[in-house]
Design an enzyme around this catalytic site. Structure first.
Site, mmCIF file in Angstrom:
data_model
loop_
_atom_site.group_PDB
_atom_site.id
_atom_site.type_symbol
_atom_site.label_atom_id
_atom_site.label_comp_id
_atom_site.label_asym_id
_atom_site.label_seq_id
_atom_site.Cartn_x
_atom_site.Cartn_y
_atom_site.Cartn_z
ATOM 1 N N PRO A 1 0.891 -1.312 0.058
ATOM 2 C CA PRO A 1 -0.112 0.163 0.085
ATOM 3 C C PRO A 1 0.977 1.295 0.004
ATOM 4 O O PRO A 1 0.751 2.109 1.125
ATOM 5 C CB PRO A 1 -0.752 -0.146 1.229
ATOM 6 C CG PRO A 1 0.002 -0.862 2.105
ATOM 7 C CD PRO A 1 0.825 -1.900 1.282
ATOM 8 N N CYS A 2 1.298 1.543 -1.084
ATOM 9 C CA CYS A 2 2.252 2.743 -1.253
ATOM 10 C C CYS A 2 1.372 4.083 -1.237
ATOM 11 O O CYS A 2 2.017 5.225 -0.957
ATOM 12 C CB CYS A 2 3.332 2.702 -2.526
ATOM 13 S SG CYS A 2 2.185 2.579 -4.242
ATOM 14 N N HIS A 3 0.166 4.025 -1.478
ATOM 15 C CA HIS A 3 -0.700 4.889 -1.233
ATOM 16 C C HIS A 3 -0.906 5.652 0.117
ATOM 17 O O HIS A 3 -1.098 6.763 0.553
ATOM 18 C CB HIS A 3 -2.104 4.634 -1.790
ATOM 19 C CG HIS A 3 -2.760 3.354 -0.982
ATOM 20 N ND1 HIS A 3 -2.652 2.164 -1.233
ATOM 21 C CD2 HIS A 3 -3.466 3.604 0.126
ATOM 22 C CE1 HIS A 3 -3.062 1.519 -0.338
ATOM 23 N NE2 HIS A 3 -3.983 2.150 0.430
#
Length: 270
Positions: free
Chosen positions: A239-241
């Site tokens: 989850p780089c968001h």
């Protein structure tokens, strides 16, 4: 005695000029005039990895380059400074095998599917080992082209991937955890550390790039953390968001800042 910044640059240059060698921490410290303990700690703070991991990352890049140029696996591994092929595979640096990487997936069968979601189109791709790509966008054809470029020599087959699709949709709706999904992805030592840290961020929460850098023991490597987020091959699963700027801004996102904002909003509601 020169400043620490100069010492660190000298240390990096020393390693860069001896990429085929195994340089011990003691030898490196003696070459730049610093204590091994102090050099190890400050090098990791500045560059995000230890001197040893820095050397390992460059050896992996050397193997990748040789494989792309058509070298045999054994030749590429030994030329990069590994003592044996088994030593190279111990850390699984490429995700897929070296021979598969050399051929850009040649001989591999990669199944993919694309479907609509609250975030737009999602494209999933997987080998027999696990997910190798998750892409987001508005144009399924464009996402398919990106996949074909990434694995230009693989056999890419459209399939259902029903179980993975269901898990991704449930995740978006706040009903599933993707932490245990099997992955077949490639990345440097530093990138993998960042990706692992991103997977530890709870749903509905965010961390600044600086906080992530500190969490992996590399407080000076904030930009490198951002680059690792940008190189993430499996959106949502890693989850780089959830990585944002210190000032509260969204920061970048490979699949669009508007989509990142919407995703964070959905997570906070669930």
């Amino acid at each position: 005695m020169p400043g620490m910044e100069a010492i660190l640059e000298k240390a990096r240059s020393y390693l860069d000029s001896r990429r085929g060698e195994r340089i011990t921490l003691e030898r490196l410290a003696a070459a730049v005039g610093a204590s091994p303990f102090h050099l190890q700690r400050r090098f990791k703070e500045a560059f995000g990895v230890s001197p040893r991991d820095y050397q390992d990352a460059h050896r992996v890049e050397a193997v990748k380059s040789s494989l792309k140029n058509g070298s045999r696996v054994t030749d590429a591994v030994f030329e990069a400074g590994y003592g044996s092929v088994s030593r190279f595979y111990e850390k699984k640096p490429l995700g897929m095998t070296a021979s598969d990487y050399r051929a850009r997936g040649k001989g591999q069968r990669i199944g993919y599917c694309s479907f609509s979601s609250p975030l737009g189109t999602v494209l999933l791709a997987a080998t027999e080992r696990g997910l190798c790509s998750v892409k987001l966008g508005d144009d399924p054809a464009r996402l398919r082209r990106l996949l074909a470029e990434e694995f230009s020599e693989a056999e890419i087959v459209e399939t259902r991937l029903n179980e993975l699709k269901a898990k991704i949709l449930s995740f978006i709706e706040g009903e599933a955890n993707l932490a245990k999904l099997p992955l077949d992805i490639r990345g440097t030592v530093f990138q993998r550390r960042v990706w692992d840290e991103l997977r530890r961020i709870p749903r509905g929460e965010t961390r600044t790039y600086g906080e992530i850098a500190r969490a992996i023991g590399a407080p000076a490597a904030v930009r490198a953390v951002g680059s690792a987020c940008g190189a993430n091959p499996v959106a949502l699963v890693v989850p780089c968001h959830r990585a944002v700027r210190t000032d509260g801004g969204m920061g970048g996102y490979a699949w669009g800042v508007a989509r990142k904002k919407k995703l964070l909003t959905l997570e906070k509601k669930s």
